[in-house]
Design an enzyme around this catalytic site. Sequence first.
Site, PDB file in Angstrom:
ATOM      1  N   HIS A  61      16.823 111.617  81.005  1.00 48.63           N
ATOM      2  CA  HIS A  61      15.949 110.440  81.062  1.00 48.63           C
ATOM      3  C   HIS A  61      16.351 109.466  82.165  1.00 48.63           C
ATOM      4  CE1 HIS A  61      18.968 108.497  78.238  1.00 48.63           C
ATOM      5  NE2 HIS A  61      18.657 107.452  78.979  1.00 48.63           N
ATOM      6  N   ASP A 101      18.648 116.378  76.975  1.00 47.63           N
ATOM      7  CA  ASP A 101      18.789 115.096  77.683  1.00 47.63           C
ATOM      8  C   ASP A 101      19.911 115.167  78.722  1.00 47.63           C
ATOM      9  OD1 ASP A 101      18.085 112.538  78.402  1.00 47.63           O
ATOM     10  OD2 ASP A 101      19.352 111.572  76.897  1.00 47.63           O
ATOM     11  N   SER A 181      23.513 105.067  80.099  1.00 43.38           N
ATOM     12  CA  SER A 181      23.045 106.439  79.921  1.00 43.38           C
ATOM     13  C   SER A 181      23.506 107.333  81.057  1.00 43.38           C
ATOM     14  CB  SER A 181      21.520 106.465  79.855  1.00 43.38           C
ATOM     15  OG  SER A 181      21.056 105.848  78.683  1.00 43.38           O
TER      16      SER A 181
END
Length: 331
Positions: A61, A101, A181
């Site tokens: 992402h 992810d 992230s």
Amino acid sequence: SLVAMVEKASGAMLNIELKQSATKVDEDDPFAEMTERRFQTIGFGSGVVIDRSGLAISNWHVVDAATNPDGSSRPDHAVYASVFGGKTYKVTVLSISREDDLSLLQLELAPGEEVQAVELGSSERLLIGEEVAAIGNPHGKANSITFGVVSAKDQGIKVRGRWAKLEHLIETDAAINGGNSGGALLDMQGRLVGINSAGGGTFNNKGYAIAVDHVRQQITGLLFQAYKLRSPDLGMRVVDDEGAVVVFDVDPRGPAAKAGLQSGDRITALGGTAITWSPGFARTLLAATAGEELEVAFTRKGAATTVKAVPMAAPIWAVVRQSGLLVRDLP
């Protein structure tokens, strides 16, 4: 101990910046393609260098806006990564896995240049209550560090916009915010034990990182597969086995089978490049030209052999693999 660990590992941590073209191109202008594009920043994230050649890992992402669904790069976007307190590099997104992810990245280094890489730890041996640190780029604030303990292992959570749970997670009370992230969750020896992926919300001090054992498995078993890299394909899969790269299986319709390669063959060189691990095989194949002969050196039952195979272009091999049809690429 935290300060010493950060000093040891920080050189392998990346701050990632996504940019989008802000230049409006007139499609009726024959010289439009010659216009120099201006880019504006649209997002931040983090990453971790896992090999001195500039190979890095982050979240899917983090780079999603800059990639197409198949993982190829969008021409109107660019990805950059800067090492802590140092140089900024242009980044190529090699492959993605939306389900996990994860994204596999390559820093564009100068010839002969190397960068610091993180040491991979073990999430299986990680203990509940063990101290960990999350390093990343939260809210665009580069080189930020949060500290906590492992709260739980083998967790799965529902993430907004995804139909399936994100699995293989380490839960920690170290704060993981937007921009963290793709960054590293490290143990106190500076070893990578997870890739930060999700926070628990504004009023919830839970953060989640993808366990490094699962990351390692998906890098070699998925992200470096030819169809994920969109590279020329020989129609075979390889695995690492006790320091050797071994052919796992061969598709009878593919170039490798036609060249005589078999399951169990141990690859030693590809196109004149020595092969010592499966990512090296994948990256060498990625640089090959579809339709041109490629020399494959291997051993079978101790005997050294060399054959020539002609790798297929990724779109052609995809049709062959999925339909069983034989395909030619015509000009």
